[in-house]
Design a protein around this motif. Sequence first.
Motif, short mmCIF file in Angstrom:
data_model
loop_
_atom_site.label_atom_id
_atom_site.label_comp_id
_atom_site.label_asym_id
_atom_site.label_seq_id
_atom_site.Cartn_x
_atom_site.Cartn_y
_atom_site.Cartn_z
N ASP A 181 1.08 14.15 -1.35
CA ASP A 181 -0.15 14.85 -1.37
C ASP A 181 -1.50 14.44 -0.48
O ASP A 181 -2.40 15.12 -0.46
CB ASP A 181 -0.79 14.77 -2.68
CG ASP A 181 -1.10 13.06 -3.19
OD1 ASP A 181 -0.04 12.22 -2.97
OD2 ASP A 181 -2.18 12.78 -3.29
N GLY A 196 2.64 2.26 -2.14
CA GLY A 196 2.85 2.98 -3.60
C GLY A 196 3.71 2.10 -4.49
O GLY A 196 4.06 2.79 -5.42
N LYS A 197 3.98 0.92 -4.33
CA LYS A 197 5.18 0.41 -5.19
C LYS A 197 4.53 0.00 -6.61
O LYS A 197 5.26 0.52 -7.63
CB LYS A 197 5.53 -1.11 -4.66
CG LYS A 197 6.58 -1.72 -5.46
CD LYS A 197 6.85 -3.19 -4.90
CE LYS A 197 6.35 -4.22 -5.46
NZ LYS A 197 6.75 -5.61 -5.08
N THR A 198 3.41 -0.43 -6.77
CA THR A 198 2.77 -0.52 -8.16
C THR A 198 2.45 0.87 -8.90
O THR A 198 2.91 0.97 -10.08
CB THR A 198 1.46 -1.29 -7.89
OG1 THR A 198 1.59 -2.17 -7.04
CG2 THR A 198 0.93 -1.64 -9.36
N THR A 199 1.86 1.68 -7.94
CA THR A 199 1.82 3.07 -8.72
C THR A 199 3.28 3.53 -8.98
O THR A 199 3.34 4.11 -10.39
CB THR A 199 1.17 4.09 -7.76
OG1 THR A 199 -0.06 3.32 -7.25
CG2 THR A 199 0.76 5.19 -8.33
N ASN A 242 6.88 8.74 -0.76
CA ASN A 242 5.50 8.81 -1.45
C ASN A 242 4.36 9.50 -1.00
O ASN A 242 4.38 9.45 0.37
CB ASN A 242 5.32 7.44 -2.11
CG ASN A 242 4.15 7.54 -3.28
OD1 ASN A 242 4.04 8.49 -4.03
ND2 ASN A 242 3.50 6.51 -3.45
N LYS A 243 3.27 9.76 -1.57
CA LYS A 243 2.11 10.48 -1.04
C LYS A 243 2.24 11.65 -0.38
O LYS A 243 1.66 11.91 0.45
CB LYS A 243 1.37 9.28 -0.22
CG LYS A 243 1.16 7.77 -0.84
CD LYS A 243 0.34 7.07 -0.12
CE LYS A 243 0.03 5.56 -0.61
NZ LYS A 243 -1.02 4.80 0.13
N SER A 277 4.90 12.34 -5.32
CA SER A 277 3.32 11.50 -5.34
C SER A 277 3.41 10.72 -6.56
O SER A 277 3.17 11.39 -7.66
CB SER A 277 2.37 12.79 -5.16
OG SER A 277 1.05 12.02 -5.51
N ASP A 289 0.76 -1.31 0.00
CA ASP A 289 0.09 -0.11 -0.07
C ASP A 289 1.02 1.37 0.03
O ASP A 289 0.29 2.26 -0.06
CB ASP A 289 -0.93 -0.03 1.32
CG ASP A 289 -2.26 0.05 0.73
OD1 ASP A 289 -2.64 -0.54 -0.44
OD2 ASP A 289 -3.36 0.57 1.48
P1 GDP Z 1 1.48 -1.07 -3.29
O1 GDP Z 1 0.66 -2.15 -2.68
O2 GDP Z 1 2.50 -0.66 -2.63
O3 GDP Z 1 1.79 -1.64 -4.62
O4 GDP Z 1 0.65 0.19 -3.35
P2 GDP Z 1 -0.23 0.80 -4.82
O5 GDP Z 1 0.72 1.57 -5.87
O6 GDP Z 1 -1.19 -0.26 -5.31
O7 GDP Z 1 -1.07 1.97 -3.97
C1 GDP Z 1 -1.68 1.82 -2.94
C2 GDP Z 1 -2.96 2.89 -2.92
O8 GDP Z 1 -2.17 4.07 -2.45
C3 GDP Z 1 -3.56 3.06 -4.12
O9 GDP Z 1 -5.03 3.19 -3.75
C4 GDP Z 1 -2.93 4.12 -4.72
O10 GDP Z 1 -3.79 4.92 -5.62
C5 GDP Z 1 -2.51 5.00 -3.69
N1 GDP Z 1 -1.52 5.89 -3.71
C6 GDP Z 1 -0.31 5.61 -4.65
N2 GDP Z 1 0.74 6.37 -4.58
C7 GDP Z 1 -0.20 7.69 -4.07
C8 GDP Z 1 0.28 8.86 -3.76
O11 GDP Z 1 1.41 9.44 -4.21
N3 GDP Z 1 -0.65 9.68 -3.21
C9 GDP Z 1 -1.90 9.28 -2.96
N4 GDP Z 1 -2.73 10.05 -2.29
N5 GDP Z 1 -2.15 7.81 -3.02
C10 GDP Z 1 -1.42 7.21 -3.73
#
Ligand code: GDP
Length: 411
Positions: free
Chosen positions: A144, A24-27, A141-142, A266, A22
């Motif tokens: 914002d 943000g690795k995927t994003t 990350n995040k 972000s 969660d």
């Molecule tokens: P992973 O589990 O590490 O791969 O995380 P994801 O990339 O799937 O992101 C998990 C959640 O965080 C998703 O709902 C994304 O949309 C959200 N998210 C990722 N990056 C950001 C960011 O920079 N800002 C915000 N507000 N949400 C983010």
Amino acid sequence: MTTKTGNYLNHFRNIGIAAHIDAGKTTTTERILYYTGRTHNIGEVHDGAATMDWMEQERERGITITAAATTAKWTRAGQEYVVNIIDTPGHVDFTIEVERSMRVLDGAVAVFDSSQGVEPQSETVWRQADRYGVPRIAFSNKMDKTGASFELVLNDIRERLGAIPAPVQYPMGQESDFKGIIDIVRQRAYTYTNDLGTDIEEHDVPAEYADKVTEMRAALIEAAAEVDEDLMMKYLEGEEPTVEELVAALRKGTIEKKIFPVLCGSALKNKGVQLLLDAVVDYLPSPLEVPAIKGTLEDSEETREFPADPNGKLAGLAFKIMADPYVGRLTFVRIYSGTLQSGSYVYNASKDKRERVGRLLKMHANSREEVTELKAGELGAVIGLKDAGTGNTLIGDGDEHVLLESIDVPE
Ligand code: GDP
């Protein structure tokens, strides 16, 4: 195998992106693939709609994120770099998989959720990277998100991870006010001119941040001086290092695992990802800058080293097997030394079996490229290996039997 500016391996970065679920690795990975694809594969895309379309298509194709290793290209200061992104499992229970991925990468980006700081699972991954001696940079990350705090991440790195953070960036605004990023090393500011963050404008550091930036840069110089004698001399004489000198010293400290550059951004809003790619190039090592992998001769204690050299003896490691609906069994390999040729025979030293290499593929974000060889430092997928399993050593047919060992883990 040399380019105008030296060995091609200088322009390779084999990296993993590690994070708590969660964070943000995927994003972040998607954004990296988007930006690298934008400049190299699909031409310029200016409007936001096209950006999102591209992402959607990628998701539907599903190649991108599921590939064990994706090859991307990034241009920094007129030089093209190959960035191989190795998938690192996000779950702690796959420790053995984490171990394998740690063996094939040369550096990592640790992604943190800046509203949560360093979470327990990030701590686990960080410790694993410590054990395997992986140099890393951190991405807060995040920025914002409500509750986002760069200071929280820096404090947690210090207190929970016991590492000394070297913030090389500073956010302009946080939470819904997050507008851009200041590069502390270069003392330049970057603001995003559209909501999607695809267009960046570079400008002077705004006056309100001037003192903060001066103070942070002084701290960076001090940290860099600790790992670089020349810089220390300058520092003691009160001389300012040049940007290049400071980057070089920070890079040295990062590779020696004494410095952990911290960036912010972000991924969701596309802010900071281009600067993150620049930092991967600036601070993480090329295959020439990490210790050569070692192997042990069969039935003996004797060891051999395999420095990254395409003309050396073949030494490769299979690190992931995937079933592909079109081509069948895909064996992902990292080649440390020598060159793997399609259609050749290799020796699987772990299974004591000679195996025929079929076709070779490099996986890109939105395509697969068939290649005739994979050289030292490269990663790709082999079609046709029947017996190779994860963790198996591949050497040249007829070469002395060597088993690649896991990276030395200090107890
Ligand atoms: P992973 O589990 O590490 O791969 O995380 P994801 O990339 O799937 O992101 C998990 C959640 O965080 C998703 O709902 C994304 O949309 C959200 N998210 C990722 N990056 C950001 C960011 O920079 N800002 C915000 N507000 N949400 C983010």
